[in-house]
Design a protein around this motif. Structure first.
Motif: not given
Length: 282
Positions: A4, A11, A15, A91
């Protein structure tokens, strides 16, 4: 699961919350981008220490002085993301300055003493910028562990001290310096070196190794070794900023009775500022 990429703290936290609810642990690797093999070694170590790996890419303006290279610092986000996806990071956090620093922000983190010596002398305010951004990123990511390269030993000590002093619940893991075949420590700023300078740059590590050998031999005082090393760096074409033999526990000047040591060095070669170190026990 594919990697991601997020740009905002909202955001990021969404996550991380999913992973937390699943009982997964989180490792964090903060970077300024322009990634090389040293960064990827941090990601590899992170994967060995947690279930999920978050990597930030943020060129932090507050750790650059007015005459330093913030504007020209290499920004290679697309290539960086490809490397991180190949390294199986989970991420990537890619915030803007406005995402990180509130307008008119007045709070900073200062690690007294450690921040004012060595690199702190030639780069006033640098470690205030480093400590502040790392503290902010820890608050954003809230990782279990965070990984930093040992190439910048002073930075590692500043962060360890900050975490201890402020009771931040993050384990700090230092990862051994990754070197080119020549011995030159990998750094994003190595890209500024010309081909001829790159050959000379490798001699910084050679002088550190030579100093380590001299310390272990015990035939010279530590001061003599420092003076000789600065002379060799000058002779090789560097402009040395410092070459100091320190206690690895607190970076105070070492004496003949100290056993756990680190040799810290910084020198300019052309327009490029290089740092390196070697740890040793005797």
């Amino acid at each position: 699961m594919s990697m991601q990429t997020v740009n905002t703290v909202v955001q990021l936290r969404a996550a991380v919350k999913v992973w937390r609810l699943a009982g997964e642990s989180i490792a964090f690797v903060p970077t300024m981008g322009n990634l090389h093999q040293g960064h990827l070694k941090l990601v590899e170590a992170a994967k060995n220490n947690a279930d999920r790996v978050v990597v930030s890419i943020f060129v932090n303006p507050t750790q650059f002085g007015v005459t330093e290279d913030f504007g020209s610092y290499p920004r290679t986000e697309a290539a960086d993301q490809e490397k991180l996806a190949a390294a199986n990071a989970d991420l990537v956090f890619l915030p803007t300055v406005a995402d990180v620093y509130a307008l008119g922000a007045r709070t900073t983190v200062v690690v007294d003493g450690l921040s004012n010596a060595y690199c702190g002398l030639s780069r006033p305010g640098h470690f205030v910028g480093v400590a502040t951004i790392v503290c902010k990123l820890f608050n954003m990511v809230q990782p279990d562990v965070a990984l930093f390269g040992a190439k910048d030993f002073q930075q590692l000590m500043v962060i360890r001290t900050m975490v201890m002093d402020l009771n931040i619940p993050v384990d700090i893991i230092g990862v051994e310096t990754v070197r080119e075949e020549s011995g030159l420590a990998m750094s994003s700023r190595n890209g500024y070196l010309s081909d001829s300078e790159r050959v000379i740059a490798a001699k910084l590590y050679q002088v550190l190794c030579r100093a380590r050998t001299s310390i272990l031999a015990g035939n010279q005082s530590l001061k003599e070794i420092e003076v000789d090393s600065v002379f060799f760096l000058h002779k090789a074409g560097f402009h040395p900023e410092y070459f100091n033999i320190c206690r690895s526990s607190d970076l105070k000047k070492a004496d003949q009775d100290d056993r756990e040591l680190v040799i810290l060095a910084a020198a300019k070669l052309g327009k490029t500022r290089l740092i390196d170190n070697i740890q040793l026990s005797r």
